[in-house]
Design an enzyme around this catalytic site. Structure first.
Site, PDB file in Angstrom:
ATOM      1  N   THR A 142      40.239  14.024 -17.425  1.00  0.00           N
ATOM      2  CA  THR A 142      39.453  14.661 -16.559  1.00  0.00           C
ATOM      3  C   THR A 142      38.396  15.604 -17.329  1.00  0.00           C
ATOM      4  OG1 THR A 142      40.510  14.025 -14.232  1.00  0.00           O
ATOM      5  CG2 THR A 142      38.717  15.280 -14.424  1.00  0.00           C
TER       6      THR A 142
ATOM      7  N   THR B  52      35.805  11.798 -13.895  1.00  0.00           N
ATOM      8  CA  THR B  52      36.954  11.335 -14.695  1.00  0.00           C
ATOM      9  C   THR B  52      36.904   9.798 -14.972  1.00  0.00           C
ATOM     10  OG1 THR B  52      39.365  11.260 -14.595  1.00  0.00           O
ATOM     11  CG2 THR B  52      38.234  10.931 -12.615  1.00  0.00           C
TER      12      THR B  52
ATOM     13  N   GLU C 139      39.965   8.931 -15.298  1.00  0.00           N
ATOM     14  CA  GLU C 139      41.513   9.276 -15.107  1.00  0.00           C
ATOM     15  C   GLU C 139      42.439   9.512 -16.523  1.00  0.00           C
ATOM     16  OE1 GLU C 139      43.028   9.613 -12.831  1.00  0.00           O
ATOM     17  OE2 GLU C 139      45.083   8.736 -12.686  1.00  0.00           O
TER      18      GLU C 139
ATOM     19  N   GLU D 249      41.221   4.215 -12.564  1.00  0.00           N
ATOM     20  CA  GLU D 249      41.494   4.845 -11.427  1.00  0.00           C
ATOM     21  C   GLU D 249      42.487   4.292 -10.477  1.00  0.00           C
ATOM     22  OE1 GLU D 249      41.536   8.324 -10.980  1.00  0.00           O
ATOM     23  OE2 GLU D 249      39.581   8.071 -12.060  1.00  0.00           O
TER      24      GLU D 249
ATOM     25  N   ASP E   2      45.594   6.130  -9.335  1.00  0.00           N
ATOM     26  CA  ASP E   2      45.997   6.931  -8.778  1.00  0.00           C
ATOM     27  C   ASP E   2      46.414   6.668  -7.327  1.00  0.00           C
ATOM     28  OD1 ASP E   2      45.681   9.235 -10.219  1.00  0.00           O
ATOM     29  OD2 ASP E   2      43.424   9.567  -9.525  1.00  0.00           O
TER      30      ASP E   2
ATOM     31  N   SER F 213      43.097  14.570  -7.439  1.00  0.00           N
ATOM     32  CA  SER F 213      43.544  15.859  -7.329  1.00  0.00           C
ATOM     33  C   SER F 213      42.123  16.724  -7.865  1.00  0.00           C
ATOM     34  CB  SER F 213      44.370  16.392  -8.599  1.00  0.00           C
ATOM     35  OG  SER F 213      45.699  15.508  -8.167  1.00  0.00           O
TER      36      SER F 213
ATOM     37  N   GLY G 241      43.000  17.834 -15.640  1.00  0.00           N
ATOM     38  CA  GLY G 241      44.311  17.839 -15.974  1.00  0.00           C
ATOM     39  C   GLY G 241      45.271  17.070 -14.787  1.00  0.00           C
ATOM     40  N   GLY G 242      44.767  16.059 -14.343  1.00  0.00           N
ATOM     41  CA  GLY G 242      45.654  15.248 -13.198  1.00  0.00           C
ATOM     42  C   GLY G 242      45.951  16.194 -12.436  1.00  0.00           C
TER      43      GLY G 242
END
Length: 568
Positions: free
Chosen positions: A388, A406, A408, A425, A428, A453, A474-475
């Site tokens: 991201t 992002t 992902e 994605e 997720d 997130s 950073g997820g």
């Protein structure tokens, strides 16, 4: 239902809006005010500054930076993915949010990532099955139609120059080429030839990377508007690439693209120490979880404890664990699942969760609560990969845009089309659709958007004025980076730059992780004595912000990254 019925008409409506869009806001610039931008790559930040200097708005600049990052930071974000944008309109004193999250194709089902035996397919994050319908271009068009000043095509010019003329591979970019998910980077011949030499070795730092295919795609979308991406030859190539992916080919259709629309979502706000914290609601878990972390800490005097106190970080860790337990249980696409958003941000409910936090001892385990309006769902922990990019902008009129974008995981699905990487994605979603016979809220369903997130956030001071706009990459660490930075500004009196630079503690489930080489690592014995299971992680964080200080805009960028902030 109305939203679905209108979908086929939206491409035509958006094209008309883009063609006509120049600004509605004719307010004079604020006295003594100039704009500022912040992005994760200097070339993207320069694109945003160029747009501000050309008379663009904060929304224009943020969109231009996101488009430029498609070229110079292809491992992290781009128009092959999706994002969220939160915008403050100074003249109207209004805040809006835009959802450009990717969608599962219409052929998707809860068993999307399962084989004939009900087992998860091997490495589902690479290949066509991981790719969702990209949402960024539609989101950019929707936000531009409402808050843009410059013509749509102007926003693409910096990125087109970078793609056609070439850009130099930075140290971070070269590290991504050399070490980050090579199985995704090398999936297609185009990516291998672009980022590796004839011997298959990663191109070195300073290598000139040209991307004429992406330049041509952007020129077409700049000229024709978003329809050029979602219909016609480009859409056909996206569909064919997903259907014929070298790994896990999947049945995406042209109808999936033409019916995709970005959405304007309700902004979710709550009060923390007389500041209003506003962010992105579901399918983002940003607003609810950032606010829960903060509100659960409000009864503790973090200011008196300060950032050098192990007790302060213990409390932050415990609040984060509780907030993440609720996130795992309840957050999903609100168009498909009844998400108890108001309940998750209810002060009374959060006070009851805060009461579970002990100053002298970490809880051995945490579980989700039952916020008002909650229905029974399975609580299944799901790890998101770190990726991201975030960007923020403020303009001379006082408007603010904070945008997270992002694809992902690094290099997304690895599937490439016209010089861009398509997202992965859909991983997720929880790949397993139920737990002990109970449906998982964030499971795969046709047309559904996976939980995210991403946490673009705007903080208003006690005077009602924008104090801070920020976000991170950073997820699953995004939420914690944002919450920590807000605590740094509000509780510890730090500038945005200083707050972003503070060490980061991440927490979920039974343990916490502290950032290697920082003051937090030195606190491991104290945190362990409080009952925490502590691990140490490498610093890989990346946040960006703009803030208003004494009536002027100042930018901030994470010193761990290559990001910069530039004044107009």
């Amino acid at each position: 239902m109305l939203n679905r019925l209108l979908r086929p008409l939206l491409p035509l409506l958006m094209l008309s809006a883009c063609a006509a869009s120049t600004v509605q806001d004719t307010a004079p610039p604020l006295a003594g005010q100039s704009g500022v931008v912040s992005a994760a790559d200097p070339r993207a930040a320069e694109a945003g500054r160029e747009i501000l200097r050309a008379g663009g708005t904060a929304a224009d600049a943020a969109i231009a930076m996101a488009i430029a990052l498609t070229v110079v930071e292809p491992q992290s974000s781009g128009i092959g993915g999706g994002g969220f944008l939160v915008h403050h309109d100074e003249r109207r004193d209004a805040i809006t949010s835009f959802d450009g999250r990717e969608e599962a194709p219409s052929a998707a089902s809860p068993s999307w990532f399962l084989d004939a035996n009900g087992k998860v397919i091997q490495d589902p994050s690479v290949g066509g099955r991981a790719a969702g319908v990209p949402g960024n271009i539609r989101m950019f068009a929707l936000a531009h139609a409402q808050h843009g000043r410059l013509p749509w095509a102007r926003l693409f010019q910096p990125a087109i120059r970078l793609a056609r003329g070439g850009f130099r591979l930075t140290e971070r970019g070269q590290d991504a080429v050399a070490t980050w998910r090579p199985e995704a980077l090398t999936l297609t011949p185009w990516a291998r030839a672009t980022f590796r030499d004839a011997n298959g070795q990663p191109r070195p730092v300073g290598a000139l990377i040209r991307n004429p295919e992406l330049a041509a795609l952007m020129e077409e979308v700049a000229r024709r508007g978003p329809d050029a991406f979602y219909t016609g030859p480009i859409a056909d190539r996206i569909v064919r690439a997903v259907n014929a992916a070298p790994r896990h080919p999947a049945p995406m259709t042209e109808g999936d693209l033409v019916t995709y629309n970005a959405q304007q979502r309700e902004v979710r706000c709550g009060t923390y120490r007389a500041h209003r914290i506003c962010g992105m609601g579901p399918p983002s878990s940003g607003a609810t979880t950032v606010f829960a972390i903060l509100k659960q800490l409000e009864r503790f005097d973090l200011s008196a404890l300060g950032p050098d106190s192990p007790e302060a970080w213990h409390l932050i860790g415990e609040s984060t664990r509780l907030a993440y337990a609720d996130r795992e249980a309840y957050l999903a696409d609100p168009d498909h699942v009844a998400v108890p958003t108001a309940g998750l941000m209810d002060p009374t409910y959060l006070a009851s969760r805060s009461a579970l936090i002990r100053r002298d001892r970490a809880a051995p385990q945490v579980t989700h609560g039952r916020p008002p309006g909650a229905r029974r769902t399975a609580a299944v922990r799901h790890e998101e990969p770190a990726g991201t990019s975030h960007m923020a902008a403020a303009d001379r009129w006082g408007n603010v845009a904070t945008l997270t974008s992002t694809i992902e995981a690094p290099w997304g699905s690895g599937v490439t089309v016209d010089g861009m990487f398509l997202n992965n994605e859909l991983t997720d979603f929880h790949v397993v659709p139920e737990e002990n016979g109970v449906p998982v809220a964030n499971r795969v369903e046709p047309g559904k958007r996976p939980r995210s997130s991403m946490s673009p956030t705007i903080v208003y001071g006690p005077d009602g004025e924008v104090r801070l706009a920020l976000g991170a990459a950073g997820g699953p660490t995004i939420i914690m980076q944002v919450a920590k930075s807000i605590i740094g500004v509000i509780d510890w009196g730090r500038s945005a730059q200083e707050a972003i630079a503070l060490p980061t503690l991440t927490a979920a489930g039974a343990g916490i992780a502290v950032e290697r080489g920082t003051a937090l690592e030195r606190m491991v014995p104290a945190l362990t004595a409080l009952g925490h299971r502590v691990s140490v992680r490498a610093p890989g964080f990346k946040a960006n912000a703009v803030e208003r200080v004494s009536g002027r805009w100042i930018g901030a960028a994470d010193p761990r990254s290559e990001g910069v902030a530039l004044s107009q």
